[in-house]
Design an enzyme around this catalytic site. Structure first.
Site, PDB file in Angstrom:
ATOM      1  N   ASP A 141       0.799  -0.934   0.377  1.00 57.34           N
ATOM      2  CA  ASP A 141       0.217   0.374  -0.372  1.00 57.34           C
ATOM      3  C   ASP A 141       0.928   1.367  -0.076  1.00 57.34           C
ATOM      4  O   ASP A 141       0.817   2.317  -0.117  1.00 57.34           O
ATOM      5  CB  ASP A 141      -0.826  -0.071   1.586  1.00 57.34           C
ATOM      6  CG  ASP A 141      -1.772  -1.671   0.963  1.00 57.34           C
ATOM      7  OD1 ASP A 141      -2.508  -1.576  -0.352  1.00 57.34           O
ATOM      8  OD2 ASP A 141      -2.596  -1.241   2.520  1.00 57.34           O
ATOM      9  N   GLU A 188      -7.854 -31.244 -15.907  1.00 56.85           N
ATOM     10  CA  GLU A 188      -7.480 -30.132 -14.806  1.00 56.85           C
ATOM     11  C   GLU A 188      -8.786 -29.975 -14.197  1.00 56.85           C
ATOM     12  O   GLU A 188      -9.567 -30.512 -14.085  1.00 56.85           O
ATOM     13  CB  GLU A 188      -6.752 -29.127 -15.922  1.00 56.85           C
ATOM     14  CG  GLU A 188      -8.160 -28.538 -16.511  1.00 56.85           C
ATOM     15  CD  GLU A 188      -8.175 -27.668 -17.611  1.00 56.85           C
ATOM     16  OE1 GLU A 188      -6.882 -27.378 -17.957  1.00 56.85           O
ATOM     17  OE2 GLU A 188      -8.505 -26.642 -18.842  1.00 56.85           O
ATOM     18  N   LYS A 243     -11.694 -27.856 -12.562  1.00 52.27           N
ATOM     19  CA  LYS A 243     -13.336 -27.377 -13.525  1.00 52.27           C
ATOM     20  C   LYS A 243     -13.337 -26.444 -12.163  1.00 52.27           C
ATOM     21  O   LYS A 243     -14.282 -26.610 -10.954  1.00 52.27           O
ATOM     22  CB  LYS A 243     -14.662 -27.917 -13.686  1.00 52.27           C
ATOM     23  CG  LYS A 243     -15.717 -27.392 -14.195  1.00 52.27           C
ATOM     24  CD  LYS A 243     -16.649 -28.102 -14.981  1.00 52.27           C
ATOM     25  CE  LYS A 243     -17.472 -27.460 -15.535  1.00 52.27           C
ATOM     26  NZ  LYS A 243     -18.325 -26.385 -14.887  1.00 52.27           N
ATOM     27  N   ASP A 252     -15.477 -23.736 -10.580  1.00 49.98           N
ATOM     28  CA  ASP A 252     -16.593 -23.072 -10.104  1.00 49.98           C
ATOM     29  C   ASP A 252     -17.239 -21.485 -10.103  1.00 49.98           C
ATOM     30  O   ASP A 252     -17.206 -20.753  -9.131  1.00 49.98           O
ATOM     31  CB  ASP A 252     -17.541 -23.897  -9.125  1.00 49.98           C
ATOM     32  CG  ASP A 252     -18.870 -23.932  -9.385  1.00 49.98           C
ATOM     33  OD1 ASP A 252     -19.651 -23.454 -10.926  1.00 49.98           O
ATOM     34  OD2 ASP A 252     -19.713 -24.004  -8.442  1.00 49.98           O
ATOM     35  N   TYR A 291      -8.061 -21.403 -18.873  1.00 47.95           N
ATOM     36  CA  TYR A 291      -7.672 -22.265 -19.999  1.00 47.95           C
ATOM     37  C   TYR A 291      -8.223 -22.654 -20.915  1.00 47.95           C
ATOM     38  O   TYR A 291      -7.962 -23.561 -21.581  1.00 47.95           O
ATOM     39  CB  TYR A 291      -8.397 -23.416 -18.559  1.00 47.95           C
ATOM     40  CG  TYR A 291      -9.804 -22.279 -18.888  1.00 47.95           C
ATOM     41  CD1 TYR A 291     -11.232 -22.792 -19.982  1.00 47.95           C
ATOM     42  CD2 TYR A 291     -10.432 -22.585 -17.838  1.00 47.95           C
ATOM     43  CE1 TYR A 291     -11.997 -22.152 -19.903  1.00 47.95           C
ATOM     44  CE2 TYR A 291     -11.966 -22.280 -17.631  1.00 47.95           C
ATOM     45  CZ  TYR A 291     -12.129 -21.353 -18.448  1.00 47.95           C
ATOM     46  OH  TYR A 291     -14.018 -21.187 -18.394  1.00 47.95           O
ATOM     47  N   LYS A 320      -9.281 -32.473 -22.004  1.00 51.05           N
ATOM     48  CA  LYS A 320      -9.542 -32.743 -23.016  1.00 51.05           C
ATOM     49  C   LYS A 320      -8.075 -33.141 -24.040  1.00 51.05           C
ATOM     50  O   LYS A 320      -7.059 -33.797 -23.422  1.00 51.05           O
ATOM     51  CB  LYS A 320      -8.686 -30.918 -23.174  1.00 51.05           C
ATOM     52  CG  LYS A 320     -10.103 -30.177 -22.736  1.00 51.05           C
ATOM     53  CD  LYS A 320      -9.275 -28.691 -21.786  1.00 51.05           C
ATOM     54  CE  LYS A 320     -10.015 -27.645 -21.202  1.00 51.05           C
ATOM     55  NZ  LYS A 320      -8.999 -26.374 -20.921  1.00 51.05           N
ATOM     56  N   LYS A 364     -18.378 -34.579 -13.598  1.00 47.13           N
ATOM     57  CA  LYS A 364     -19.004 -33.979 -12.911  1.00 47.13           C
ATOM     58  C   LYS A 364     -18.481 -34.511 -11.258  1.00 47.13           C
ATOM     59  O   LYS A 364     -18.981 -35.656 -11.327  1.00 47.13           O
ATOM     60  CB  LYS A 364     -20.284 -33.770 -13.019  1.00 47.13           C
ATOM     61  CG  LYS A 364     -20.679 -32.467 -13.737  1.00 47.13           C
ATOM     62  CD  LYS A 364     -20.158 -31.039 -13.431  1.00 47.13           C
ATOM     63  CE  LYS A 364     -20.604 -30.086 -13.695  1.00 47.13           C
ATOM     64  NZ  LYS A 364     -21.871 -29.519 -13.913  1.00 47.13           N
ATOM     65  N   CYS A 400     -45.350 -23.636  20.849  1.00 47.02           N
ATOM     66  CA  CYS A 400     -43.706 -23.182  19.921  1.00 47.02           C
ATOM     67  C   CYS A 400     -42.710 -22.596  20.880  1.00 47.02           C
ATOM     68  O   CYS A 400     -42.789 -22.678  22.030  1.00 47.02           O
ATOM     69  CB  CYS A 400     -44.727 -21.458  19.263  1.00 47.02           C
ATOM     70  SG  CYS A 400     -43.762 -20.777  18.775  1.00 47.02           S
ATOM     71  N   CYS A 449     -42.296 -19.231  21.571  1.00 46.02           N
ATOM     72  CA  CYS A 449     -43.397 -18.291  22.894  1.00 46.02           C
ATOM     73  C   CYS A 449     -44.206 -18.996  23.524  1.00 46.02           C
ATOM     74  O   CYS A 449     -44.569 -18.431  24.404  1.00 46.02           O
ATOM     75  CB  CYS A 449     -44.356 -17.518  21.794  1.00 46.02           C
ATOM     76  SG  CYS A 449     -45.365 -18.289  20.749  1.00 46.02           S
ATOM     77  N   CYS A 508     -47.788 -22.256  14.985  1.00 48.54           N
ATOM     78  CA  CYS A 508     -47.923 -21.182  15.612  1.00 48.54           C
ATOM     79  C   CYS A 508     -48.839 -20.528  15.806  1.00 48.54           C
ATOM     80  O   CYS A 508     -49.154 -19.974  14.788  1.00 48.54           O
ATOM     81  CB  CYS A 508     -46.705 -20.707  16.601  1.00 48.54           C
ATOM     82  SG  CYS A 508     -46.966 -19.429  17.655  1.00 48.54           S
ATOM     83  N   CYS A 522     -46.228 -14.325  18.837  1.00 45.99           N
ATOM     84  CA  CYS A 522     -45.379 -14.975  19.017  1.00 45.99           C
ATOM     85  C   CYS A 522     -44.294 -13.706  18.216  1.00 45.99           C
ATOM     86  O   CYS A 522     -44.274 -13.756  16.954  1.00 45.99           O
ATOM     87  CB  CYS A 522     -45.383 -16.383  18.075  1.00 45.99           C
ATOM     88  SG  CYS A 522     -43.660 -17.031  17.888  1.00 45.99           S
TER      89      CYS A 522
HETATM   90  S1  IVH Z   1     -12.582 -24.848 -21.303  1.00 48.87           S
HETATM   91  C1  IVH Z   1     -14.427 -25.355 -25.132  1.00 48.87           C
HETATM   92  N1  IVH Z   1     -11.924 -25.854 -18.699  1.00 48.87           N
HETATM   93  O1  IVH Z   1     -16.860 -24.661 -16.998  1.00 48.87           O
HETATM   94  C2  IVH Z   1     -14.324 -25.955 -23.578  1.00 48.87           C
HETATM   95  N2  IVH Z   1     -13.626 -24.624 -18.819  1.00 48.87           N
HETATM   96  O2  IVH Z   1     -19.345 -26.483 -18.287  1.00 48.87           O
HETATM   97  C3  IVH Z   1     -13.954 -24.465 -23.281  1.00 48.87           C
HETATM   98  N3  IVH Z   1     -15.046 -24.139 -17.087  1.00 48.87           N
HETATM   99  O3  IVH Z   1     -18.165 -22.534 -20.176  1.00 48.87           O
HETATM  100  C4  IVH Z   1     -13.968 -24.402 -21.246  1.00 48.87           C
HETATM  101  N4  IVH Z   1     -12.798 -24.730 -15.371  1.00 48.87           N
HETATM  102  O4  IVH Z   1     -16.844 -21.473 -17.779  1.00 48.87           O
HETATM  103  C5  IVH Z   1     -12.203 -26.035 -19.331  1.00 48.87           C
HETATM  104  N5  IVH Z   1     -10.242 -25.994 -16.442  1.00 48.87           N
HETATM  105  C6  IVH Z   1     -11.920 -25.816 -17.487  1.00 48.87           C
HETATM  106  C7  IVH Z   1     -12.038 -25.257 -16.819  1.00 48.87           C
HETATM  107  C8  IVH Z   1     -14.036 -24.782 -17.754  1.00 48.87           C
HETATM  108  C9  IVH Z   1     -14.463 -23.997 -15.737  1.00 48.87           C
HETATM  109  C10 IVH Z   1     -15.227 -23.671 -17.124  1.00 48.87           C
HETATM  110  C11 IVH Z   1     -15.953 -22.527 -18.252  1.00 48.87           C
HETATM  111  C12 IVH Z   1     -17.129 -23.754 -19.479  1.00 48.87           C
HETATM  112  C13 IVH Z   1     -17.833 -24.582 -18.138  1.00 48.87           C
HETATM  113  C14 IVH Z   1     -18.346 -25.304 -18.908  1.00 48.87           C
END
Ligand code: IVH
Length: 684
Positions: free
Chosen positions: A42, A118, A120, A122, A231, A295, A319, A413, A416, A431, A436
């Site tokens: 800072d 890798e 995913k 969220d 990614y 991939k 998933k 309740c 109360c 209740c 209450c």
């Molecule tokens: S690849 C054409 N890699 O998941 C493929 N997506 O359910 C493009 N996401 O829209 C996605 N981590 O927002 C890829 N390591 C990862 C990811 C990832 C999260 C999300 C992304 C995508 C969604 C699909």
């Protein structure tokens, strides 16, 4: 330019500070290994800002350029140069093996394929467009083709490079794709703060990240701890890469944050091993991973495989199951809601599930307790799905010792002590006391809530505080509060007290539909209040209304009619309304919803809509909008669906709609249909 007059040594100093600060940001936000303290950072930051101000010399990648942009009215639409695709999902090892089989078949090979694996993340998908190495634009995924320009917000995220730093190979044009996300711990902290401030909580880190990015005021985004993980890429010029692995390496070398784990493996067996290892490891990730992404590594093969409408054939998301943990139920208690319904909830031995500490969960109702045979002292499996609200999945019966105690339906309740009743055919226990305190607090909270009078700062905690200090017992009391009253309370200071008083003042002007909703009349939710407002010119027109008059409205059934009529025929209720709209309290109600031609069919008459993906408004609100315009909002796509309203991150409903040949429209197109400017359905 002024900058020509900037002394050489100042220029050098500014350059040095920018470089150094960017380096520290990179270490902190991307590598996660800072070497200086926040205070040191800072100090240097202020030094730079002061020099920039004094000499009018600001470098484009200066960290000071990340903050300070004014708020917008709305986001501009942006077309992606290449569509941002979504991913096909797999829920089992079997489905992953099928994916591998399909892939090899399409490529006409028996050989093992090289895959990358890798986590995913969220969060919220984002495209960062760099032109000649400088961040030119950042946009949300939107429907995959068109997103929103959120550049000024994304610039506040310190992990996002403003300039590509690379020793070699800076492409003239590159669209980098990644996920904006938030650490679970920062999400927790944010929610705790929001609770204290009486603001609604975010359901999960993903919603918090998305909500923070889609802020019209960049200073709000800047205050949230957002991160990025890259990614993929869209359009690119001036850089040639052969594989996903090379891409990740290049991204890393150019100082972009990449997935925390990244593996290149040969063959599906190794993929399954890696996926399993990520799934076990995810409990210790500081972020929420909802799966693993697999991939095909080689870009040449990716090209051969090509894409379907929404998804590439060369990638799939595995998933994860919902987070689970076992814990012991210490106690079961009942909580009393606005309408007096007593809801049982379990208090656990605190347990961490998916990075969040869980110590209680609703048990919904007594039928549920009976069905799952839940007792105090039981060891239970608790699950927390993506939506964060935990629930008890099952009892581990083997752990029973015989000392467990069942929790009978209470006769009084818990708040109360008044008698509770269970109506015939209802699962709810209620209740019936009018005094209450729990009900009163909930009622007042509902009155002040977003869909109601929308009094910011009057959330659960503050209602409780005001109630405890005897300052509010009825809705009217809210309007009698003074700043002095508030300043006597522990949680209020000058500014917070003034803010609440201002928010209350603002709510004195209300639309009838909101006011009706706020009153919390049994069965009258947002939709029913809109319908009432459309059909009754004013609040006074509802006084002493007969059930038949309500029943005459197409959308209204007997239950609502009875309860609305009971409310508006009760002397006490009418007195309350008269006092609230009278000169002392002075709530002014307008009714823009009232249509003299209310009986005429709405523009969406006879049409069934299904919503998928994130909408610019809460889903409930969109459904209400459809409803009040004569349409019907349904939750599942079927042959009788007329339109699918598609938002960000649309899911499987879109695929189904495509298969059934159902028309898809955006939220904006829905609005156009309502305004009557868009396409109108033909009757013949
Ligand atoms: S690849 C054409 N890699 O998941 C493929 N997506 O359910 C493009 N996401 O829209 C996605 N981590 O927002 C890829 N390591 C990862 C990811 C990832 C999260 C999300 C992304 C995508 C969604 C699909």
């Amino acid at each position: 330019m002024m900058s020509t007059a900037v002394p050489q040594e100042i220029r050098k100093e500014i350059e040095r500070l920018v470089k150094e600060l960017n380096e520290h940001s990179y270490r902190y936000y991307v590598l996660d290994s800072p070497v200086i303290s926040d205070a040191q950072y800072d100090r240097e930051f202020r030094k730079l800002r002061d020099l920039e101000k004094k000499y009018g010399h600001v470098l484009p990648d200066s960290p000071t350029q990340r903050v300070g942009a004014p708020a917008l009215d709305r986001f501009e639409k942006v077309r992606h140069s290449e569509p941002m695709l979504s991913l096909d999902n797999a829920f089992s090892a079997e489905e992953l093996r099928e994916f591998d089989k399909r892939t090899r078949k399409m490529l006409g090979t028996e050989e093992e394929i090289e895959y990358t694996v890798e986590p995913k993340y969220d969060g919220l998908a984002m495209e960062l467009s760099y032109r000649n190495g400088a961040l030119a634009r950042a946009s949300t995924r939107g429907d995959g083709y068109e997103g929103e320009d959120v550049t000024r917000n994304i610039k506040t995220i310190r992990a996002v490079p403003l300039k590509i730093e690379s020793d070699n190979r800076i492409p003239s044009e590159i669209d980098i794709r990644g996920e904006v996300y938030m650490y679970v711990s920062d999400f927790d902290r944010l929610n705790r703060q929001r609770e204290q401030d009486g603001e609604p909580q975010f359901a999960n880190p993903r919603n918090a990240a998305a909500g923070s990015v889609r802020q019209l005021d960049p200073s709000v985004t800047a205050s949230r701890k957002l991160l990025l993980s890259c990614y993929g890429i869209g359009a690119v010029r001036g850089l040639s890469l052969k594989s996903h692995e090379e891409l990740i390496q290049w991204l890393k070398s150019a100082r972009f944050p990449v997935p925390a784990r990244f593996a290149v493996v040969k063959g599906i067996d190794k993929v399954l091993e890696e996926v399993a290892s990520i799934e076990t490891g995810r409990e210790s990730f500081p972020f929420e991973a909802d799966g693993a992404v697999i991939k095909v590594n080689d870009f040449g093969l990716q090209q051969k495989l090509g894409t379907k409408t929404r998804e590439p054939r060369w990638a799939i998301a595995y998933k994860f199951k919902a987070h689970q943990a076992t814990t012991v139920i210490r106690d079961i208690q009942g909580s009393v809601g606005r309408t007096g319904v007593v809801t049982p909830f379990a208090i656990f031995e605190p347990v961490r599930i998916g990075g969040v500490t869980v110590s209680r969960s609703t048990l919904h109702n007594w039928d549920e307790i009976e069905r799952k045979d839940i007792k105090i002292g039981d060891t239970v499996v608790v699950e927390r799905a993506g939506d964060v609200i935990p629930h008890v999945l099952s009892v581990v019966k083997e752990k029973r010792t015989g000392k467990e105690q069942s929790f009978p339906i209470p006769e009084t309740c818990p708040a109360c002590g008044a008698r509770v009743v269970r109506e015939e055919g209802e699962v709810a226990v209620r209740c019936v006391s009018l005094h209450c305190p729990a009900q009163v607090r909930e009622k007042i909270g509902h009155f002040a809530s977003r869909g109601g009078m929308d009094i910011e700062g009057l959330g659960e905690k503050n209602v409780e505080l005001l109630y405890e200090h005897g300052l509010i017992r009825h809705f009217e009391d809210i309007y009698r509060l003074t700043k002095e009253d508030l300043l006597k309370l522990p949680r209020f200071a000058e500014k917070s007290a003034q803010n609440l008083i201002d928010a209350i003042e603002k709510s004195r002007h209300a639309e009838l539909s909101r006011f009706l909703f706020a009153l919390g009349i049994l069965h009258v939710g947002e939709y029913a209040s809109k319908v009432l407002a459309r059909n009754f010119r004013s609040l006074e027109d509802l006084y002493e209304v007969k059930p038949e008059e309500i029943m005459a409205i197409k959308q209204m059934g007997e239950k609502i009619a009875t309860s609305v009529s009971a409310f508006f025929n009760d002397r006490k209720d009418i007195d309350l309304l008269k006092s609230m709209t009278g000169p002392k309290i002075g709530i002014r109600i307008t009714n823009p919803d009232f249509k003299t031609e209310a009986a005429a069919p709405g523009p969406l008459e006879g049409l069934t809509f299904v919503i998928t993906g994130a909408m610019p408004k809460p889903r409930k609100e969109v459904e209400t909008l459809i409803g009040i315009n004569g349409g019907h909002a349904s939750s599942a796509v079927s042959a009788s669906t007329d339109y699918l309203v598609v938002g960000d991150e649309a899911g499987s409903k879109l695929d189904k709609a495509r298969k059934l040949g159902i028309k898809t429209i955006s939220y904006d197109e829905l609005l156009k249909m309502i305004e009557g400017k868009g396409e109108q359905p033909k009757l013949f």
